[in-house]
Motif scaffolding. Structure first.
Motif, PDB file in Angstrom:
ATOM      1  N   LEU A  26       0.821  -1.211   0.000  1.00  0.00           N
ATOM      2  CA  LEU A  26       0.000   0.000   0.000  1.00  0.00           C
ATOM      3  C   LEU A  26       0.858   1.265   0.000  1.00  0.00           C
ATOM      4  CD1 LEU A  26      -2.574  -1.094   2.677  1.00  0.00           C
ATOM      5  CD2 LEU A  26      -3.162  -0.415   0.368  1.00  0.00           C
ATOM      6  N   ALA A  27       0.286   2.347  -0.485  1.00  0.00           N
ATOM      7  CA  ALA A  27       0.943   3.641  -0.325  1.00  0.00           C
ATOM      8  C   ALA A  27       0.852   4.004   1.152  1.00  0.00           C
ATOM      9  CB  ALA A  27       0.233   4.688  -1.162  1.00  0.00           C
ATOM     10  N   GLN A  28       1.977   4.348   1.757  1.00  0.00           N
ATOM     11  CA  GLN A  28       2.004   4.478   3.205  1.00  0.00           C
ATOM     12  C   GLN A  28       2.139   5.921   3.663  1.00  0.00           C
ATOM     13  OE1 GLN A  28       2.898   1.412   5.567  1.00  0.00           O
ATOM     14  NE2 GLN A  28       1.470   0.661   4.059  1.00  0.00           N
ATOM     15  N   THR A  29       1.309   6.269   4.674  1.00  0.00           N
ATOM     16  CA  THR A  29       1.500   7.541   5.351  1.00  0.00           C
ATOM     17  C   THR A  29       2.266   7.272   6.639  1.00  0.00           C
ATOM     18  OG1 THR A  29      -0.665   8.192   4.553  1.00  0.00           O
ATOM     19  CG2 THR A  29       0.313   9.557   6.288  1.00  0.00           C
ATOM     20  N   PRO A  30       3.463   7.818   6.784  1.00  0.00           N
ATOM     21  CA  PRO A  30       4.213   7.543   8.010  1.00  0.00           C
ATOM     22  C   PRO A  30       3.660   8.358   9.192  1.00  0.00           C
ATOM     23  CG  PRO A  30       5.459   9.010   6.586  1.00  0.00           C
ATOM     24  CD  PRO A  30       4.185   8.682   5.853  1.00  0.00           C
ATOM     25  N   VAL A  31       3.522   7.705  10.351  1.00  0.00           N
ATOM     26  CA  VAL A  31       3.100   8.381  11.578  1.00  0.00           C
ATOM     27  C   VAL A  31       4.018   7.918  12.691  1.00  0.00           C
ATOM     28  CG1 VAL A  31       1.188   8.843  13.142  1.00  0.00           C
ATOM     29  CG2 VAL A  31       0.721   8.128  10.791  1.00  0.00           C
ATOM     30  N   LYS A  32       4.585   8.855  13.431  1.00  0.00           N
ATOM     31  CA  LYS A  32       5.436   8.459  14.546  1.00  0.00           C
ATOM     32  C   LYS A  32       4.860   9.014  15.839  1.00  0.00           C
ATOM     33  CE  LYS A  32      10.300   7.799  15.549  1.00  0.00           C
ATOM     34  NZ  LYS A  32      11.650   7.949  15.011  1.00  0.00           N
ATOM     35  N   ILE A  33       4.583   8.098  16.754  1.00  0.00           N
ATOM     36  CA  ILE A  33       3.929   8.450  18.008  1.00  0.00           C
ATOM     37  C   ILE A  33       4.925   8.316  19.155  1.00  0.00           C
ATOM     38  CG2 ILE A  33       2.296   7.531  19.698  1.00  0.00           C
ATOM     39  CD1 ILE A  33       0.483   6.797  17.349  1.00  0.00           C
ATOM     40  N   ASP A  85      12.441  17.551  16.739  1.00  0.00           N
ATOM     41  CA  ASP A  85      13.453  18.109  15.838  1.00  0.00           C
ATOM     42  C   ASP A  85      14.245  17.031  15.111  1.00  0.00           C
ATOM     43  OD1 ASP A  85      12.729  20.602  16.540  1.00  0.00           O
ATOM     44  OD2 ASP A  85      14.322  20.904  18.008  1.00  0.00           O
ATOM     45  N   ARG A  86      14.623  15.988  15.831  1.00  0.00           N
ATOM     46  CA  ARG A  86      15.588  15.055  15.274  1.00  0.00           C
ATOM     47  C   ARG A  86      14.965  13.735  14.851  1.00  0.00           C
ATOM     48  NH1 ARG A  86      19.992  12.698  19.099  1.00  0.00           N
ATOM     49  NH2 ARG A  86      18.524  10.970  18.945  1.00  0.00           N
ATOM     50  N   ASP A  87      14.019  13.232  15.696  1.00  0.00           N
ATOM     51  CA  ASP A  87      13.531  11.873  15.479  1.00  0.00           C
ATOM     52  C   ASP A  87      12.248  11.805  14.652  1.00  0.00           C
ATOM     53  OD1 ASP A  87      15.658  11.346  17.072  1.00  0.00           O
ATOM     54  OD2 ASP A  87      14.500  10.859  18.862  1.00  0.00           O
ATOM     55  N   GLY A  88      11.721  12.958  14.259  1.00  0.00           N
ATOM     56  CA  GLY A  88      10.541  12.943  13.405  1.00  0.00           C
ATOM     57  C   GLY A  88       9.266  12.466  14.076  1.00  0.00           C
ATOM     58  N   VAL A  89       9.144  12.676  15.388  1.00  0.00           N
ATOM     59  CA  VAL A  89       7.906  12.304  16.077  1.00  0.00           C
ATOM     60  C   VAL A  89       6.806  13.306  15.709  1.00  0.00           C
ATOM     61  CG1 VAL A  89       6.817  12.192  18.357  1.00  0.00           C
ATOM     62  CG2 VAL A  89       9.023  11.092  17.981  1.00  0.00           C
ATOM     63  N   ASP A  90       5.596  12.789  15.412  1.00  0.00           N
ATOM     64  CA  ASP A  90       4.495  13.664  15.010  1.00  0.00           C
ATOM     65  C   ASP A  90       3.599  14.055  16.170  1.00  0.00           C
ATOM     66  OD1 ASP A  90       4.954  13.628  12.101  1.00  0.00           O
ATOM     67  OD2 ASP A  90       4.569  11.476  12.334  1.00  0.00           O
ATOM     68  N   ALA A  91       3.485  13.178  17.163  1.00  0.00           N
ATOM     69  CA  ALA A  91       2.563  13.471  18.258  1.00  0.00           C
ATOM     70  C   ALA A  91       3.055  12.839  19.543  1.00  0.00           C
ATOM     71  CB  ALA A  91       1.173  12.929  17.933  1.00  0.00           C
ATOM     72  N   ILE A  92       2.819  13.547  20.665  1.00  0.00           N
ATOM     73  CA  ILE A  92       3.196  13.016  21.976  1.00  0.00           C
ATOM     74  C   ILE A  92       1.925  12.684  22.749  1.00  0.00           C
ATOM     75  CG2 ILE A  92       4.257  13.588  24.188  1.00  0.00           C
ATOM     76  CD1 ILE A  92       6.428  15.022  22.722  1.00  0.00           C
ATOM     77  N   ASN A 116       3.101  21.098  26.427  1.00  0.00           N
ATOM     78  CA  ASN A 116       2.071  21.895  25.771  1.00  0.00           C
ATOM     79  C   ASN A 116       2.704  23.052  24.996  1.00  0.00           C
ATOM     80  OD1 ASN A 116      -0.710  22.689  25.384  1.00  0.00           O
ATOM     81  ND2 ASN A 116      -0.362  24.302  26.902  1.00  0.00           N
ATOM     82  N   GLN A 117       3.650  23.730  25.644  1.00  0.00           N
ATOM     83  CA  GLN A 117       4.366  24.855  25.032  1.00  0.00           C
ATOM     84  C   GLN A 117       5.206  24.409  23.832  1.00  0.00           C
ATOM     85  OE1 GLN A 117       4.550  28.121  25.311  1.00  0.00           O
ATOM     86  NE2 GLN A 117       2.779  27.983  26.671  1.00  0.00           N
ATOM     87  N   VAL A 118       6.035  23.376  24.069  1.00  0.00           N
ATOM     88  CA  VAL A 118       6.956  22.921  23.026  1.00  0.00           C
ATOM     89  C   VAL A 118       6.169  22.469  21.787  1.00  0.00           C
ATOM     90  CG1 VAL A 118       8.730  21.222  22.447  1.00  0.00           C
ATOM     91  CG2 VAL A 118       8.667  22.212  24.727  1.00  0.00           C
ATOM     92  N   THR A 119       5.075  21.738  22.031  1.00  0.00           N
ATOM     93  CA  THR A 119       4.297  21.199  20.917  1.00  0.00           C
ATOM     94  C   THR A 119       3.701  22.313  20.065  1.00  0.00           C
ATOM     95  OG1 THR A 119       3.743  19.324  22.322  1.00  0.00           O
ATOM     96  CG2 THR A 119       2.440  19.597  20.332  1.00  0.00           C
ATOM     97  N   LEU A 125      -6.774  12.957   6.829  1.00  0.00           N
ATOM     98  CA  LEU A 125      -5.939  13.994   6.207  1.00  0.00           C
ATOM     99  C   LEU A 125      -4.854  13.400   5.308  1.00  0.00           C
ATOM    100  CD1 LEU A 125      -5.371  16.311   9.290  1.00  0.00           C
ATOM    101  CD2 LEU A 125      -6.733  16.863   7.280  1.00  0.00           C
ATOM    102  N   LYS A 126      -4.601  12.103   5.472  1.00  0.00           N
ATOM    103  CA  LYS A 126      -3.524  11.408   4.763  1.00  0.00           C
ATOM    104  C   LYS A 126      -2.150  11.997   5.062  1.00  0.00           C
ATOM    105  CE  LYS A 126      -6.149   9.118   1.271  1.00  0.00           C
ATOM    106  NZ  LYS A 126      -7.036   8.756   2.380  1.00  0.00           N
ATOM    107  N   SER A 127      -2.013  12.666   6.209  1.00  0.00           N
ATOM    108  CA  SER A 127      -0.713  13.202   6.594  1.00  0.00           C
ATOM    109  C   SER A 127      -0.721  13.549   8.075  1.00  0.00           C
ATOM    110  CB  SER A 127      -0.398  14.457   5.780  1.00  0.00           C
ATOM    111  OG  SER A 127       0.612  15.197   6.442  1.00  0.00           O
ATOM    112  N   ALA A 128       0.414  13.315   8.734  1.00  0.00           N
ATOM    113  CA  ALA A 128       0.495  13.629  10.158  1.00  0.00           C
ATOM    114  C   ALA A 128       1.409  14.809  10.416  1.00  0.00           C
ATOM    115  CB  ALA A 128       1.005  12.407  10.924  1.00  0.00           C
ATOM    116  N   SER A 129       1.935  15.412   9.332  1.00  0.00           N
ATOM    117  CA  SER A 129       3.033  16.362   9.533  1.00  0.00           C
ATOM    118  C   SER A 129       2.580  17.689  10.143  1.00  0.00           C
ATOM    119  CB  SER A 129       3.755  16.595   8.201  1.00  0.00           C
ATOM    120  OG  SER A 129       2.800  16.988   7.234  1.00  0.00           O
ATOM    121  N   ASP A 130       1.375  18.146   9.825  1.00  0.00           N
ATOM    122  CA  ASP A 130       0.909  19.416  10.395  1.00  0.00           C
ATOM    123  C   ASP A 130       0.043  19.131  11.628  1.00  0.00           C
ATOM    124  OD1 ASP A 130      -0.488  21.755  11.042  1.00  0.00           O
ATOM    125  OD2 ASP A 130      -0.335  22.505   8.982  1.00  0.00           O
ATOM    126  N   GLY A 131       0.657  19.245  12.825  1.00  0.00           N
ATOM    127  CA  GLY A 131      -0.037  18.885  14.055  1.00  0.00           C
ATOM    128  C   GLY A 131      -1.294  19.708  14.288  1.00  0.00           C
TER     129      GLY A 131
END
Lengths: 401, 295
Positions: free
Chosen positions: A20-27, A88-95, A108-111, A319-325
């Protein structure tokens, strides 16, 4: 080590469905893994997140989900620097998760700064959806206002008109006392005294004696974790409840009651958004969870991580994307929530997730059929009444009209 | 009702009694530390972990072997004491010739490892341990409700402290011990097996910590972090009493318990710091501690 293991398992899962075409998500699951809140959140929250990814069938829906985890040690500076590194470094999309209010406010601030997504389950402070609310944050499981509302209101209605607080001497304890006092007074009760106890405290006998001497009908415990456990254990020892005073635990999880046993905690009234034995869906989830967590039933915080991850993935899928939180959180607010643990619900513009809360009473030892058979339900507090009204939180995202 | 600074006399009596009970724990723990430091010159940072182990061994005996509180009170200190003996033989005995700092680092590291292992196995919420049925309930004193168990804690710790003091001050074994503290080389020259004496002393100090742990199990939450919180206070007690002074540690243990109890009435926010304030003041006026000898 664990991180690598998770990474490897996620990669294997990903490799299996590469067609499948994959949307990457890192939690990222960020919580306390060694301190006082490790049993409430900890490794169990990571297991819950993993189960959510499985149950959502993320791979079949074109999402390539990866989970990482870390220990914030209940320190805001440690938590914030892990969050920065992840974003910044590990590409995490959501905490996810983040118990301990002070750490949660930092994340909350950093996110917000990095325009990622923060789905909080573990922290209590209602400021997350109040003055400090953010377009990138959802507060899922509970907050200090809901706790005060549930337990405070119920105790006054049961005749507990005078209160004495034992308050953990830091931001969380004071917020809890403040929010509960408001409810007590609104319901016609009166606060006749309070004592600020150092955090943490092992011996509460002196403070309990002061509470006993005050003659208040209810002793409110505005603390959490080990403090609450010690206070309840010693209250039983000093015959507080036999003397006609009631104890109100303002933030208690089923894992605390499990540690205390119903013999010591019987009759305690408390508010939680989740209990493993609520209905068939929660029971079947909890059985599966227990198999992964050494026989432990999930706490409300861990359940909140599970439900939060499911809803988050739903929004990412749309949304087919996780990049814009910011966009993902906005989508989460648009979509109605529906999961096996909290049922149907919504997320308000201030980020507050709305679901029912439950007023429980700890069973007597004779009623309890097993080590995890702990609560009987006194009342269901509908979501609309449980939380602070939208226009009273001073959240800048909400138009006051 | 007569009052002192706005606090009713009766409430004050209650608080003083509670202070004395907390002082009992401080006294037993600081006694063990003082003995170990006096003879081995080791600052035993593992003491808190050993106190925690005492409570856990009591819990294990009850749940795995069906042995109740009284057996635990007897056996847990022996079990943990043997663990201490092994530690001393394997690791600590290698550090006697080095600076204090190495002993401190070793024992602190061990404490972290032990706590971590227990945390991994048992979590942090704590384990239930009931008050033995013989001691449940309480006495309604004119000024407060005193749980029987708390009364027992004071009695037990007083007996143990006084017995230890008598052994060290009044018996031949105690005389060897004191002599070895003064001058180990000379004592060894007289044919006393000093290394064995050191090992047994460490084992005994550790057993005292475990004894306090068993005493604490029914009243405090039995969890892997229980020792980490109390040990810092106990170190302050030892410093105030005078490092290595046996009588000093007992007397200051109980006294500081009382002072802490009073603080909880008049200014509860300061109750976790008052002991450290006293420590600073004592060190300024009498650097060797209240009962310590200046070297």
């Amino acid at each position: 080590m664990l991180k690598r293991l998770l990474l490897a398992s996620a990669l294997c899962a990903a490799a299996a469905t590469q067609a499948l075409a994959q949307t990457p998500v890192k939690i990222g699951v960020l919580n306390d893994r060694s301190g006082v809140y490790a049993d409430i959140s900890g490794e169990g929250s990571v297991a819950a997140a993993r189960m959510a990814v499985e149950d959502f069938k993320a791979a079949e829906k074109g999402l390539k989900v990866e989970i990482v985890a870390a220990d914030h040690q209940n320190k805001p500076d440690v938590g914030a620097s892990i969050a920065r590194q992840w974003y910044d470094r590990d590409g995490v999309d959501a905490i996810f998760d983040v118990p301990t209010s002070s750490v949660a406010l930092a994340i909350n601030q950093v996110t917000r700064e990095k325009n990622k997504a923060f789905i909080n389950s573990g922290a209590g402070t209602a400021d997350l959806t109040g003055p400090q609310c953010s377009p990138n944050t959802v507060h899922w499981t509970y907050d200090t206002v809901a706790l005060g509302n549930g337990t405070g209101g119920a105790m006054v209605k049961r005749g507990g008109s005078t209160w004495f607080f034992l308050t953990a001497d830091y931001a969380f304890g004071q917020a809890l006392q403040r929010d509960t006092t408001e409810v007590v007074v609104r319901n016609g009760g009166k606060v006749i005294g309070a004592v600020k106890t150092p955090f943490p405290t092992a011996d509460f006998s002196s403070f309990l004696l002061q509470a006993q001497g005050s003659g208040a009908k209810v002793i409110g415990l505005a603390n959490a974790g080990g403090d609450t456990i010690n206070a309840i254990k010693q209250a039983a020892e000093f015959g507080i409840t036999e003397g006609g005073q009631a104890i109100a635990g303002l933030l208690i999880f089923s894992s605390d009651i499990h540690a205390l046993t119903p013999k010591v905690a019987q009759g305690l009234v408390l508010t939680e958004p989740f209990y493993w034995d609520l209905n068939d869906a929660t029971r079947s989830f909890s059985d599966r969870f227990a198999k992964q967590a050494g026989g432990k039933k999930p706490t409300a915080v861990q359940a909140g991580v599970y439900a939060g991850v499911i809803h988050y993935l739903k929004a990412v899928e749309a949304l087919k994307s996780a990049s814009d939180g910011g966009k993902v959180v906005a989508k989460m607010k648009d979509l109605p929530t529906d999961d096996p643990l909290f049922g149907k619900g919504t997320i308000r513009p201030d980020g507050r997730k709305i679901h029912d809360m439950y007023l429980f009473e700890v069973k007597k030892p004779a009623e309890s059929k097993g080590p995890w058979d702990l609560y009987k339900t006194l009342a269901t507090i509908p979501g609309a009444d449980a939380f602070r009204p939208l226009n009273q939180g001073n959240c800048p995202l909400v138009n006051k009209s | 009702m007569p009052t002192i600074f706005g606090v009713p006399m009766q409430a004050l009596f209650g608080q003083l009694l509670l202070g004395l009970i907390n002082g009992s724990f401080y006294a037993i723990l600081s006694l063990g530390l003082a003995i170990i430091f006096g003879l081995l010159n080791i600052i035993n940072f593992t003491h808190g972990a050993q106190y925690m182990m005492g409570a856990f061994v009591a819990w294990m005996m009850l749940n795995y072997a069906g042995l109740g509180y009284w057996w635990a009170l007897l056996l847990a200190p022996i079990v943990v004491g043997i663990f201490g003996v092994i530690l001393e033989r394997l690791l600590i005995s290698r550090l006697y010739k080095l600076d204090h700092l190495y002993g401190l680092l070793l024992t602190f590291g061990l404490a972290l490892i032990i706590q971590g292992l227990f945390r991994n196995e048992y979590g942090v919420s704590g384990l239930p341990y009931a008050i033995p049925s013989e001691l449940s309930g309480g006495q309604r004193l004119p000024f407060m409700f005193l749980p029987n168990y708390r009364g027992w804690v004071v009695v037990a710790s007083l007996v143990v402290c006084i017995a230890t003091w008598l052994v060290i001050e009044k018996t031949k074994l105690g005389a060897y011990l004191r002599a070895a503290t003064e001058n180990p080389t000379l004592v060894q020259a007289f044919g006393v097996n000093v290394p064995l004496l050191l090992t047994l002393t460490y084992g005994f100090g550790v057993a005292l910590a475990a004894f306090a742990g068993v005493l604490a199990a029914p009243v405090y939450s039995v969890n892997p972090n229980m020792g980490a919180d109390i040990i810092i206070v106990v170190f302050a007690v030892v410093v105030i009493g005078g490092m290595g002074s046996i009588l000093g540690s007992i007397v200051t243990g109980f006294t500081l318990g009382l002072i802490e109890g009073l603080t909880k009435v008049f200014y509860p926010e300061a109750s976790s710091t008052v002991i450290f304030v006293i420590m600073v003041l004592v060190l300024l006026v009498k650097p060797a501690g209240l009962f310590g000898r200046t070297a």
